[in-house]
Design a protein around this motif. Structure first.
Motif, short mmCIF file in Angstrom:
data_model
loop_
_atom_site.label_atom_id
_atom_site.label_comp_id
_atom_site.label_asym_id
_atom_site.label_seq_id
_atom_site.Cartn_x
_atom_site.Cartn_y
_atom_site.Cartn_z
N ARG A 125 3.01 -14.77 -11.66
CA ARG A 125 3.33 -15.59 -10.48
C ARG A 125 4.34 -14.89 -9.60
O ARG A 125 4.21 -14.84 -8.38
CB ARG A 125 3.86 -16.96 -10.93
N VAL A 126 5.38 -14.31 -10.20
CA VAL A 126 6.41 -13.61 -9.43
C VAL A 126 5.82 -12.41 -8.70
O VAL A 126 6.17 -12.11 -7.55
CB VAL A 126 7.57 -13.17 -10.36
N LEU A 127 4.89 -11.71 -9.36
CA LEU A 127 4.28 -10.51 -8.77
C LEU A 127 3.12 -10.82 -7.84
O LEU A 127 2.57 -9.92 -7.21
CB LEU A 127 3.80 -9.57 -9.88
N GLY A 128 2.74 -12.09 -7.77
CA GLY A 128 1.59 -12.46 -6.95
C GLY A 128 0.29 -11.92 -7.51
O GLY A 128 -0.64 -11.60 -6.77
N GLY A 129 0.23 -11.81 -8.84
CA GLY A 129 -0.94 -11.25 -9.49
C GLY A 129 -1.75 -12.26 -10.26
O GLY A 129 -1.48 -13.47 -10.24
N GLU A 130 -2.76 -11.76 -10.97
CA GLU A 130 -3.63 -12.58 -11.81
C GLU A 130 -3.25 -12.41 -13.27
O GLU A 130 -2.58 -11.45 -13.64
CB GLU A 130 -5.10 -12.18 -11.62
N ALA B 103 14.02 -9.48 -13.22
CA ALA B 103 14.31 -8.29 -12.41
C ALA B 103 13.42 -8.23 -11.18
O ALA B 103 13.89 -7.93 -10.07
CB ALA B 103 14.11 -7.03 -13.27
N PHE B 104 12.13 -8.51 -11.34
CA PHE B 104 11.21 -8.49 -10.19
C PHE B 104 11.56 -9.58 -9.19
O PHE B 104 11.51 -9.37 -7.97
CB PHE B 104 9.76 -8.64 -10.66
N ALA B 105 11.92 -10.76 -9.69
CA ALA B 105 12.26 -11.87 -8.79
C ALA B 105 13.48 -11.52 -7.95
O ALA B 105 13.50 -11.76 -6.73
CB ALA B 105 12.52 -13.13 -9.61
N GLU B 106 14.49 -10.90 -8.58
CA GLU B 106 15.70 -10.51 -7.85
C GLU B 106 15.39 -9.42 -6.83
O GLU B 106 15.86 -9.45 -5.70
CB GLU B 106 16.77 -10.05 -8.83
N HIS B 107 14.60 -8.44 -7.24
CA HIS B 107 14.27 -7.32 -6.35
C HIS B 107 13.48 -7.82 -5.13
O HIS B 107 13.77 -7.44 -3.99
CB HIS B 107 13.48 -6.26 -7.11
N LEU B 108 12.46 -8.64 -5.41
CA LEU B 108 11.62 -9.13 -4.31
C LEU B 108 12.40 -10.06 -3.38
O LEU B 108 12.17 -10.08 -2.17
CB LEU B 108 10.39 -9.85 -4.87
N SER B 109 13.34 -10.81 -3.95
CA SER B 109 14.18 -11.69 -3.12
C SER B 109 15.07 -10.87 -2.19
O SER B 109 15.20 -11.19 -0.98
CB SER B 109 15.04 -12.58 -4.02
N LYS B 110 15.65 -9.79 -2.70
CA LYS B 110 16.51 -8.93 -1.87
C LYS B 110 15.68 -8.23 -0.79
O LYS B 110 16.12 -8.11 0.35
CB LYS B 110 17.17 -7.87 -2.76
N ARG B 111 14.48 -7.81 -1.16
CA ARG B 111 13.64 -7.14 -0.18
C ARG B 111 13.23 -8.11 0.95
O ARG B 111 13.18 -7.74 2.12
CB ARG B 111 12.38 -6.57 -0.86
N SER B 112 12.93 -9.34 0.56
CA SER B 112 12.59 -10.35 1.58
C SER B 112 13.74 -10.61 2.51
O SER B 112 13.56 -10.78 3.72
CB SER B 112 12.15 -11.65 0.89
#
Length: 369
Positions: free
Chosen positions: A266-271, A356-365
């Motif tokens: 879900r965090v990665l927007g994947g299946e 880690a992915f959630a934090e990274h993607l949040s900072k990038r957004s």
């Protein structure tokens, strides 16, 4: 008085001897690599274009042309599909247009394809291993009295015999076998979607259109197409075309732990994918199974958690651009072909990756905003 003698037993014929493995003069005239182009409701199935890319490679090795076959009704945009087929590598497109070919039915499609083969004589015929392709391929091979290799993972030309060398898993996926049809033509094979790479379209390519007739009327066909009812859930899970897949195996121990796979996906927007034992245990739907008896996938990123990497699973995902494996066993087979390996407990690693992915993607957004 002489004792009766026992007739000598006939000499046993050595195994494999006595069969004719040479092509007849008539069959030596078969040339070219053909692809059956599957289309439905205005769209061509992508496996047809994947097979055209593979057909181009095989034909170039043989020095032969590539043909594409289109069967359909008068209002099904067959000329448009033919132009696409040429852009993906076809030299000639054989088109049969007839009212009875609107909507797939086995009888008219079998007759249309076998008539074309008997008339134009291709040496190789490829179809997608879809519901339609599998149904049609078996009927055509039986009608033409030729061999068919199903669910292939690799296609090559044998350098000695120049025959199609079609490789597929066997014995439950524990081995690969390569099958060649030496004394019959055409040589037929089916390939599942996403096994072969999608070729790049070249709009500058030119080719020839050959229109043919079917010669069949509706009253000759037993099956009638009354209506088309779309599966409301057909696009709910679309593993073969996902860019990111997070898969889990029985190494996750129980269905509660498997929820960690869903959270990372879900965090990665994947299946979400799974191994056969996970599906058989009822943790997830059968549509999520990746492998020989499931889906073949080719994502940009494939994360395998608690999966040993048996060949049955490998054949469904080894074409992924990047494979990340998580397993407690450093000797697990999956580490032999994964691009990145994490030796550790997936129940601990998955939550850490999700965070880690959630934090990274949040900072990038935030930076983009």
């Amino acid at each position: 008085m002489n004792a009766p003698t026992t007739p000598a037993a006939p000499a046993k014929r050595p195994a494999g001897r006595g069969r004719n493995l040479e092509l007849s003069e008539e069959l030596k005239a078969y040339k070219g690599v053909w692809v059956f182009v599957e289309h439905d409701r205005g769209h061509v199935h992508s496996v047809s274009w994947e097979l055209l890319g593979e057909a181009r490679k095989l034909a170039d090795t043989l020095g032969s042309p590539v043909g594409a076959v289109l069967l359909g009704g008068a209002d099904e945009h067959l000329d448009k599909f033919a132009a696409e087929a040429i852009s993906f590598g076809a030299d000639t497109v054989y088109i049969v247009t007839d009212p009875v070919l609107k909507g797939y039915r086995n009888e008219p499609f079998t007759k249309g394809l076998t008539d074309l083969v008997n008339k134009y004589k291709p040496e190789i015929l490829l179809l997608g291993a879809t519901s339609q392709g599998r149904d049609l391929a078996g009927s055509v091979a039986t009608t033409l009295l030729t061999g068919l290799t199903a669910d292939c993972t690799e296609l090559n030309i044998d350098p000695v015999s120049k025959a199609l060398a079609a490789t597929r898993p066997t014995f439950g996926g524990s081995l690969y076998c390569t099958i060649m049809t030496l004394a019959y033509r055409p040589q037929m094979a089916t390939v599942r979607p996403r096994v072969m790479l999608m070729p790049k379209a070249d709009s500058s390519r030119t080719g020839t259109l050959v229109h043919d007739t079917l010669g069949m009327v509706e009253t000759q066909i037993v099956t009638k197409l009354l209506d088309f009812i779309a599966d409301a859930h057909s696009n709910k899970i679309n593993l073969p075309y996902a860019d990111v897949i997070v898969s889990g195996g029985k190494g996750l121990k129980n269905p509660d732990n498997f929820k960690l796979v869903f959270e990372l996906a879900r965090v990665l927007g994947g299946e979400v994918g799974a191994t056969r034992p996970v599906v058989q245990a009822g943790w997830v739907e059968a549509e999520r199974q990746v492998g020989q008896t499931g889906k073949t996938v080719r994502p940009k990123l494939y994360i395998a958690a608690g999966i040993s990497g048996a060949v049955q699973h490998r054949v469904g995902m080894e074409g992924s651009d990047v494979i990340v494996a998580i397993n407690t066993d450093p000797n697990a087979p999956i580490f032999e072909f994964a691009h990145y390996g994490i030796v550790g407990n997936a129940m601990l690693v998955l939550p850490a990756l999700t965070k880690a992915f959630a934090e990274h993607l949040s900072k990038r957004s935030a930076l983009v905003a």
